[in-house]
Design a protein around this motif. Sequence first.
Motif, PDB file in Angstrom:
ATOM      1  N   ARG A 125      22.075  75.402 -18.463  1.00  0.00           N
ATOM      2  CA  ARG A 125      23.390  74.777 -18.388  1.00  0.00           C
ATOM      3  C   ARG A 125      23.376  73.581 -17.435  1.00  0.00           C
ATOM      4  O   ARG A 125      22.736  73.622 -16.391  1.00  0.00           O
ATOM      5  N   LYS A 126      24.049  72.560 -17.848  1.00  0.00           N
ATOM      6  CA  LYS A 126      24.239  71.402 -16.974  1.00  0.00           C
ATOM      7  C   LYS A 126      25.626  70.854 -17.274  1.00  0.00           C
ATOM      8  O   LYS A 126      25.983  70.674 -18.447  1.00  0.00           O
ATOM      9  N   TYR A 127      26.397  70.606 -16.228  1.00  0.00           N
ATOM     10  CA  TYR A 127      27.747  70.097 -16.451  1.00  0.00           C
ATOM     11  C   TYR A 127      27.775  68.580 -16.346  1.00  0.00           C
ATOM     12  O   TYR A 127      26.908  67.969 -15.716  1.00  0.00           O
TER      13      TYR A 127
ATOM     14  N   ALA B 210      18.727  66.602  -8.195  1.00  0.00           N
ATOM     15  CA  ALA B 210      20.119  66.620  -8.675  1.00  0.00           C
ATOM     16  C   ALA B 210      20.163  66.883 -10.178  1.00  0.00           C
ATOM     17  O   ALA B 210      21.012  67.630 -10.670  1.00  0.00           O
ATOM     18  N   ASP B 211      19.206  66.295 -10.904  1.00  0.00           N
ATOM     19  CA  ASP B 211      19.186  66.447 -12.354  1.00  0.00           C
ATOM     20  C   ASP B 211      18.907  67.891 -12.756  1.00  0.00           C
ATOM     21  O   ASP B 211      19.452  68.401 -13.736  1.00  0.00           O
ATOM     22  N   ALA B 212      18.050  68.557 -11.980  1.00  0.00           N
ATOM     23  CA  ALA B 212      17.671  69.934 -12.326  1.00  0.00           C
ATOM     24  C   ALA B 212      18.721  70.941 -11.878  1.00  0.00           C
ATOM     25  O   ALA B 212      18.687  72.102 -12.314  1.00  0.00           O
ATOM     26  N   ASN B 213      19.633  70.537 -11.039  1.00  0.00           N
ATOM     27  CA  ASN B 213      20.615  71.486 -10.502  1.00  0.00           C
ATOM     28  C   ASN B 213      21.786  71.658 -11.479  1.00  0.00           C
ATOM     29  O   ASN B 213      22.444  70.675 -11.833  1.00  0.00           O
ATOM     30  N   PRO B 214      22.048  72.896 -11.920  1.00  0.00           N
ATOM     31  CA  PRO B 214      23.107  73.081 -12.924  1.00  0.00           C
ATOM     32  C   PRO B 214      24.512  72.776 -12.410  1.00  0.00           C
ATOM     33  O   PRO B 214      25.406  72.483 -13.194  1.00  0.00           O
ATOM     34  N   TRP B 215      24.705  72.847 -11.097  1.00  0.00           N
ATOM     35  CA  TRP B 215      26.054  72.656 -10.551  1.00  0.00           C
ATOM     36  C   TRP B 215      26.384  71.189 -10.332  1.00  0.00           C
ATOM     37  O   TRP B 215      27.544  70.832 -10.158  1.00  0.00           O
ATOM     38  N   ILE B 216      25.354  70.358 -10.285  1.00  0.00           N
ATOM     39  CA  ILE B 216      25.576  68.939 -10.025  1.00  0.00           C
ATOM     40  C   ILE B 216      25.853  68.233 -11.347  1.00  0.00           C
ATOM     41  O   ILE B 216      25.110  68.395 -12.325  1.00  0.00           O
ATOM     42  N   LEU B 217      26.922  67.469 -11.386  1.00  0.00           N
ATOM     43  CA  LEU B 217      27.314  66.810 -12.633  1.00  0.00           C
ATOM     44  C   LEU B 217      26.357  65.672 -12.986  1.00  0.00           C
ATOM     45  O   LEU B 217      25.873  64.966 -12.099  1.00  0.00           O
ATOM     46  N   ARG B 218      26.134  65.536 -14.303  1.00  0.00           N
ATOM     47  CA  ARG B 218      25.295  64.422 -14.739  1.00  0.00           C
ATOM     48  C   ARG B 218      26.051  63.094 -14.564  1.00  0.00           C
ATOM     49  O   ARG B 218      25.482  62.092 -14.181  1.00  0.00           O
TER      50      ARG B 218
END
Lengths: 256, 281
Positions: A125-127, B210-218
């Motif tokens: 998942r990625k937001y 940051a890209d790999a972190n699911p909580w960080i917005l793209r």
Amino acid sequence: MWSTVTLSPGTVYVIRFPSVSIYFRAEGVLWGVASEFLDKPQRPAPAAVSRNTPKTLDWKYSALLGAAELTLRPMLSPRAYEVLLTHAVSILPGVELDGYVFLPLQAEILAAAGTILAALPLNRRKYSWFGTPQEGTLCDAAVSSFCAAEELGRFLAEPGPDLAVCPISVRNDMTESMELSRLLIPTDILSIYGGAGIFATDRVLCSFTSDGLQVRPKRGMDPLLGRMEVRHSARKGPEERFFTRGIDLLRYITGI
Amino acid sequence: MEGATPIARTLEKLNLKESLNSIFTLDALLSILKLAGILVLGLIIVRIAVSLTKRLTRKTLSPRTSELLVKFVRYTGFFLIAVNLANAAGLDLSALLGAAGIAGIAIGFAAQTSISNLISGIFLLTEKAYAVGDVLDVGGGTVGVVDSIDMLSVKLKTFDNRLVRIPNETLVKSNITNVTRYPIRRLNINITITYGDDIEKARRVLMETADANPWILRYPAPIFIVDGFGESGINLFFGVWFAKDDFVDAKNSIHTEIKRRFDEEGIEFAFQTLTVYQKKG
């Protein structure tokens, strides 16, 4: 792998998708579901008894009396998708561009009576956020190529079991040409259709105007995708959308 | 007269018949009807106004604020009805209002703070700077979730589970930061790397993390700034966006991952250093 699994008590079953393995177990009235994301893509495989079940799985249990079967059904994320195109496309004023993008699916797990036990994402998942920092939509981030009708056959030769083809029409109603690099696709207005190992959604019509982006669905399958059956109906029907728009308009007029 | 009953004789003495005739004139009847009309119409208008206020404020305001407004509308309506009734009955209100004015001044002096809080509360309500459930930072010191917005104060529930009552007057005078007003927030991370480290490499590692972190917005995309040359090393600024509900997950995971990736990639965090030169001789 999108099928019904009959479970024997005490046995662990696994269904393999490219990026995730989904595990099931039945222990009396308790039904356990767990998933494990993988760093490297794996070959998809239908339900089989798991010989090497990882010890670190985080099992989620539900209590269901007398159930013996679990069904996996494809669904779109409850959030909208923000689709980042692998290549930006320039669209001239007044031009409508038809093509296809690919949306990641989720697995909805249903018990025999149709009770939804869980919904598991099939990709990490990625937001993302679509809008200004003050107002917008929280989305699931997806990356896709924008594929023309002629190229679709090549993509569908080896369809991913965790992707749905989304036919899309993008119209530039502005006076200047626009660079299309990312798209917002609301999922509550789209149904999923399935057949011959391929999943597809309704066509999405996106029109970019000077006031912003307008997105609406065009019901029914795209002719290129052939005859398919509805696998998951849109969460929001036309009546509900009409009502929501009416309320939005009323709020806009009254300022409440 | 001789043959009249005692009651008739008494009535005769009191001249009651004439008195009753003088009271129940057509004018008097019209006045009563007018008063009744004002009362009924006034009550209907108040009822409609209350109902409208309820409907309009139900979705836009918190239940407490809505109830406060409804009460205000109701009692103001009752007051206006009473004034109109008195006016229609021919009562002179000037003396009453004069007395009320003097009483008002006296009460005003006595309840100066409370009234100040009340008026401040009305100003704050109209500003809509916060609502129940928002996280506020008041005056850069008190941080908590708005538990209730009352007539005189706002109650904050702090994260260590204390209830802080802040008078509305204080809120008007203080800087209030509504931490959760917008759906997404930016986490500002200040990092200092040593002068021996490669800035481009640090940038790449931070962006990958940051890209790999699911909580960080793209999107909005992370922001990287070389903030300057510090006493101990190169100051970097790294800003990442996250959904406001994911604050704890985002903050914990991104810091942990940055530390892990920097260790893996051999990027050093700079410490406060002091170089001492010893003079020979």
